[in-house]
Every structure is written in C-alpha cells, then in structure tokens.
Design a protein around this motif. Structure first.
Motif, mmCIF file in Angstrom:
data_model
loop_
_atom_site.group_PDB
_atom_site.id
_atom_site.type_symbol
_atom_site.label_atom_id
_atom_site.label_comp_id
_atom_site.label_asym_id
_atom_site.label_seq_id
_atom_site.Cartn_x
_atom_site.Cartn_y
_atom_site.Cartn_z
ATOM 1 N N PHE A 43 12.966 -13.507 -19.870
ATOM 2 C CA PHE A 43 12.645 -12.890 -18.585
ATOM 3 C C PHE A 43 11.351 -12.085 -18.670
ATOM 4 C CE2 PHE A 43 16.684 -14.060 -16.759
ATOM 5 C CZ PHE A 43 16.459 -13.997 -15.402
ATOM 6 N N ARG A 44 11.110 -11.426 -19.791
ATOM 7 C CA ARG A 44 9.865 -10.659 -19.950
ATOM 8 C C ARG A 44 8.667 -11.592 -19.868
ATOM 9 N NH1 ARG A 44 9.825 -8.086 -25.199
ATOM 10 N NH2 ARG A 44 11.201 -6.562 -24.265
ATOM 11 N N ILE A 45 8.743 -12.724 -20.551
ATOM 12 C CA ILE A 45 7.637 -13.689 -20.526
ATOM 13 C C ILE A 45 7.426 -14.203 -19.097
ATOM 14 C CG2 ILE A 45 6.931 -15.995 -21.295
ATOM 15 C CD1 ILE A 45 8.324 -15.315 -24.001
ATOM 16 N N GLY A 46 8.517 -14.579 -18.420
ATOM 17 C CA GLY A 46 8.401 -15.081 -17.047
ATOM 18 C C GLY A 46 7.882 -14.036 -16.081
ATOM 19 N N THR A 47 8.402 -12.827 -16.191
ATOM 20 C CA THR A 47 7.971 -11.740 -15.304
ATOM 21 C C THR A 47 6.497 -11.424 -15.509
ATOM 22 O OG1 THR A 47 10.196 -10.799 -15.306
ATOM 23 C CG2 THR A 47 8.404 -9.339 -14.638
ATOM 24 N N ASN A 48 6.082 -11.309 -16.760
ATOM 25 C CA ASN A 48 4.676 -11.006 -17.042
ATOM 26 C C ASN A 48 3.754 -12.105 -16.533
ATOM 27 O OD1 ASN A 48 5.274 -8.544 -18.214
ATOM 28 N ND2 ASN A 48 5.274 -9.336 -20.298
ATOM 29 N N HIS A 49 4.187 -13.349 -16.666
ATOM 30 C CA HIS A 49 3.367 -14.450 -16.154
ATOM 31 C C HIS A 49 3.230 -14.357 -14.630
ATOM 32 C CE1 HIS A 49 1.475 -18.298 -15.728
ATOM 33 N NE2 HIS A 49 2.464 -18.741 -14.956
ATOM 34 N N CYS A 50 4.334 -14.078 -13.944
ATOM 35 C CA CYS A 50 4.284 -13.951 -12.474
ATOM 36 C C CYS A 50 3.410 -12.772 -12.056
ATOM 37 C CB CYS A 50 5.694 -13.802 -11.908
ATOM 38 S SG CYS A 50 6.664 -15.327 -12.024
ATOM 39 N N ILE A 51 3.514 -11.670 -12.765
ATOM 40 C CA ILE A 51 2.666 -10.508 -12.457
ATOM 41 C C ILE A 51 1.199 -10.879 -12.629
ATOM 42 C CG2 ILE A 51 1.989 -8.211 -13.272
ATOM 43 C CD1 ILE A 51 5.016 -7.718 -13.800
ATOM 44 N N ASP A 52 0.870 -11.611 -13.696
ATOM 45 C CA ASP A 52 -0.516 -12.059 -13.893
ATOM 46 C C ASP A 52 -0.980 -12.937 -12.731
ATOM 47 O OD1 ASP A 52 -0.655 -10.727 -16.312
ATOM 48 O OD2 ASP A 52 -0.329 -12.530 -17.535
ATOM 49 N N LEU A 53 -0.102 -13.843 -12.283
ATOM 50 C CA LEU A 53 -0.461 -14.711 -11.152
ATOM 51 C C LEU A 53 -0.688 -13.902 -9.878
ATOM 52 C CD1 LEU A 53 1.972 -17.731 -11.699
ATOM 53 C CD2 LEU A 53 -0.501 -17.699 -12.036
ATOM 54 N N LEU A 54 0.158 -12.898 -9.647
ATOM 55 C CA LEU A 54 -0.007 -12.052 -8.462
ATOM 56 C C LEU A 54 -1.324 -11.280 -8.521
ATOM 57 C CD1 LEU A 54 3.641 -10.713 -8.038
ATOM 58 C CD2 LEU A 54 2.405 -12.249 -6.480
ATOM 59 N N ARG A 55 -1.688 -10.797 -9.690
ATOM 60 C CA ARG A 55 -2.963 -10.077 -9.845
ATOM 61 C C ARG A 55 -4.147 -10.999 -9.582
ATOM 62 N NH1 ARG A 55 -1.027 -6.886 -15.165
ATOM 63 N NH2 ARG A 55 0.025 -5.196 -14.079
ATOM 64 N N LYS A 56 -4.061 -12.221 -10.121
ATOM 65 C CA LYS A 56 -5.140 -13.185 -9.885
ATOM 66 C C LYS A 56 -5.232 -13.531 -8.407
ATOM 67 C CE LYS A 56 -4.988 -15.332 -14.425
ATOM 68 N NZ LYS A 56 -4.560 -16.505 -15.187
ATOM 69 N N ARG A 57 -4.072 -13.690 -7.778
ATOM 70 C CA ARG A 57 -4.026 -14.015 -6.352
ATOM 71 C C ARG A 57 -4.679 -12.911 -5.535
ATOM 72 N NH1 ARG A 57 1.798 -14.756 -3.824
ATOM 73 N NH2 ARG A 57 1.907 -16.550 -5.195
ATOM 74 N N LYS A 58 -4.407 -11.662 -5.910
ATOM 75 C CA LYS A 58 -4.949 -10.519 -5.175
ATOM 76 C C LYS A 58 -6.467 -10.451 -5.299
ATOM 77 C CE LYS A 58 -3.626 -6.321 -6.458
ATOM 78 N NZ LYS A 58 -2.962 -5.022 -6.553
ATOM 79 N N ASN A 59 -6.990 -10.902 -6.437
ATOM 80 C CA ASN A 59 -8.430 -10.817 -6.673
ATOM 81 C C ASN A 59 -9.211 -12.004 -6.131
ATOM 82 O OD1 ASN A 59 -8.162 -8.375 -7.980
ATOM 83 N ND2 ASN A 59 -7.842 -9.323 -9.975
ATOM 84 N N ARG A 60 -8.504 -13.039 -5.684
ATOM 85 C CA ARG A 60 -9.195 -14.206 -5.130
ATOM 86 C C ARG A 60 -9.600 -13.933 -3.691
ATOM 87 N NH1 ARG A 60 -5.142 -18.969 -6.800
ATOM 88 N NH2 ARG A 60 -3.836 -17.678 -5.500
ATOM 89 N N THR A 61 -10.744 -14.472 -3.321
ATOM 90 C CA THR A 61 -11.153 -14.435 -1.923
ATOM 91 C C THR A 61 -11.498 -15.862 -1.502
ATOM 92 O OG1 THR A 61 -13.436 -13.965 -2.546
ATOM 93 C CG2 THR A 61 -12.037 -12.074 -1.998
ATOM 94 N N TYR A 62 -11.041 -16.224 -0.340
ATOM 95 C CA TYR A 62 -11.276 -17.569 0.174
ATOM 96 C C TYR A 62 -11.867 -17.477 1.570
ATOM 97 C CZ TYR A 62 -8.041 -19.277 -3.398
ATOM 98 O OH TYR A 62 -7.425 -19.569 -4.564
ATOM 99 N N SER A 63 -12.663 -18.451 1.862
ATOM 100 C CA SER A 63 -13.069 -18.662 3.235
ATOM 101 C C SER A 63 -12.151 -19.758 3.762
ATOM 102 C CB SER A 63 -14.528 -19.105 3.304
ATOM 103 O OG SER A 63 -14.793 -19.609 4.590
ATOM 104 N N LEU A 64 -11.499 -19.488 4.870
ATOM 105 C CA LEU A 64 -10.564 -20.479 5.395
ATOM 106 C C LEU A 64 -11.278 -21.738 5.871
ATOM 107 C CD1 LEU A 64 -8.056 -18.209 7.306
ATOM 108 C CD2 LEU A 64 -7.723 -19.340 5.128
ATOM 109 N N ASP A 65 -12.570 -21.622 6.147
ATOM 110 C CA ASP A 65 -13.337 -22.782 6.580
ATOM 111 C C ASP A 65 -13.846 -23.614 5.412
ATOM 112 O OD1 ASP A 65 -13.114 -22.210 9.304
ATOM 113 O OD2 ASP A 65 -14.757 -20.779 9.185
ATOM 114 N N ALA A 66 -13.793 -23.072 4.204
ATOM 115 C CA ALA A 66 -14.334 -23.778 3.036
ATOM 116 C C ALA A 66 -13.496 -25.002 2.726
ATOM 117 C CB ALA A 66 -14.364 -22.844 1.831
ATOM 118 N N GLU A 67 -14.196 -26.061 2.361
ATOM 119 C CA GLU A 67 -13.487 -27.281 2.002
ATOM 120 C C GLU A 67 -12.878 -27.124 0.618
ATOM 121 O OE1 GLU A 67 -15.436 -30.939 3.125
ATOM 122 O OE2 GLU A 67 -14.724 -31.874 1.282
ATOM 123 N N ILE A 68 -11.692 -27.665 0.437
ATOM 124 C CA ILE A 68 -10.998 -27.588 -0.842
ATOM 125 C C ILE A 68 -11.589 -28.626 -1.773
ATOM 126 C CG2 ILE A 68 -8.756 -27.857 -1.988
ATOM 127 C CD1 ILE A 68 -7.477 -27.093 0.683
#
Length: 194
Positions: A74-99
């Motif tokens: 659970f520690r490994i899984g929780t830490n991985h999810c926390i890392d993903l949430l931090r990365k998600r928070k730091n990302r910025t996207y333009s909704l018009d940008a093509e994927i």
C-alpha cells in the motif's frame, strides 16, 4: 504477521514467479480501488496498479519481513498515486492543442463526460456521488488519509506506516479531512432535505 504473505514474499524474492503472481492476485483489486479513489480515473488507476506491482517486484529485496506485506505494498501504491497527482497538478494544457498521435483530436474531445450513464444511475446513488465529489475536493494530504481510513478501513497505525508519518499527524489529518467533508456535505442542498 500473516504467514502466507511472508512465505509468498520470500518465495517471490527467490524468483518464484507463481508466488509473485499470487501476491498480485491478493492485492491487485485493493490497489486498484485505492488508485481509483485517489486518481479518479479508471485507466490511470489500472496503470498505477501495474506500476505498483512492477515496483514491488523490483524492490522485493528491500522488503523487511518484520513489517506487514500489505502495508509495504500500500505504501508503494499510495506514493505512486501521490507522485501522479503532483505531476498532474504541475501540468498545463491548452484545450485547443492537438494531442500528439491523437489523430487530429484536441483536448476538448478527451474531457471526461460527467453525464451519468444509465448503469451508473442505478449503481451509484446521488448521496454517494456527493460524498465522492466532497472527497475529490480534499487537498492531497487530507484526501489520502481519508481514503485509507474510511474507504479501506485502515487503522491510524497502518496509515502511519504506509505514509511514513507519525500517528499524531495522521490523526490530525483524518480529523481535519473529516471536518472538511462534514462542512462540504452540509452545504449540499439534497442532503439537507433528506
């Protein structure tokens, strides 16, 4: 200490793939539910489960037999999810940008629909959805402890071990997270009428 867990961990550490597969089977659903609650995205949760067990496999030599295997996983899984949430928070996207490699789609087309499907309307009550929204609105430090405490029914000590923080800190975060949820849910008009 669970003898079966310890035995499986030792066998897996010595290269027994069947033992590791059994460990994955024991915990994959629990880790998926944890990841889904934290990330609120089915695909990301499935990816988080795979990454969690990859990390478990790669670090089995570091597992200390004196601690519960479930706590370590659970520690490994929780830490991985926390890392993903931090990365998600730091990302910025333009909704018009093509994927990239998105065959001409932009980010608008990738936004999750919040329209409930008929199946979800049957399965999930309005109260559950309101509670889910309230939990999702918690900051990362409160959201994690609330999910582990109330959705995974873990003790304060287990959460302390998973998050590697003092029990008093966990207790404070659970209390504050619960107080925030109570305040948020009291503001929901449908719950006041019930």
């Amino acid at each position: 200490m669970n003898f079966v867990e310890t035995r499986l961990a030792k066998l897996a550490r010595n290269g027994d793939r069947a033992a590791f597969t059994e460990l994955v089977e024991l915990y994959k659903d629990k880790i998926f539910h944890l990841a889904y609650r934290m990330l609120n995205n089915k695909q990301e949760a499935q990816d988080a489960v795979q990454e969690t067990f990859l990390r478990v496999y790669m670090n089995l030599h570091r597992y200390d037999d004196k601690q519960k295997l479930s706590t370590w996983i659970f520690r490994i899984g929780t830490n991985h999810c926390i890392d993903l949430l931090r990365k998600r928070k730091n990302r910025t996207y333009s909704l018009d940008a093509e994927i990239p490699d998105g065959e001409g789609n932009d980010f608008y087309s990738m936004l999750q629909s919040y329209e409930p499907t008929p199946e979800n309307q049957v399965i999930v009550s309005e109260t559950q959805m309101q509670i889910r929204r309230a939990i999702d609105s918690l900051s990362e430090k409160y959201k994690t402890v609330v999910i582990l405490r109330y959705l995974h029914d873990m003790s304060l000590q287990e959460i302390s071990e998973i998050l590697d923080m003092p029990v008093t800190t966990v207790k404070t975060r659970v209390h504050r997270g619960r107080a925030y949820l109570k305040l948020k849910l009291e503001q929901e008009p449908d719950l006041q009428d019930a």
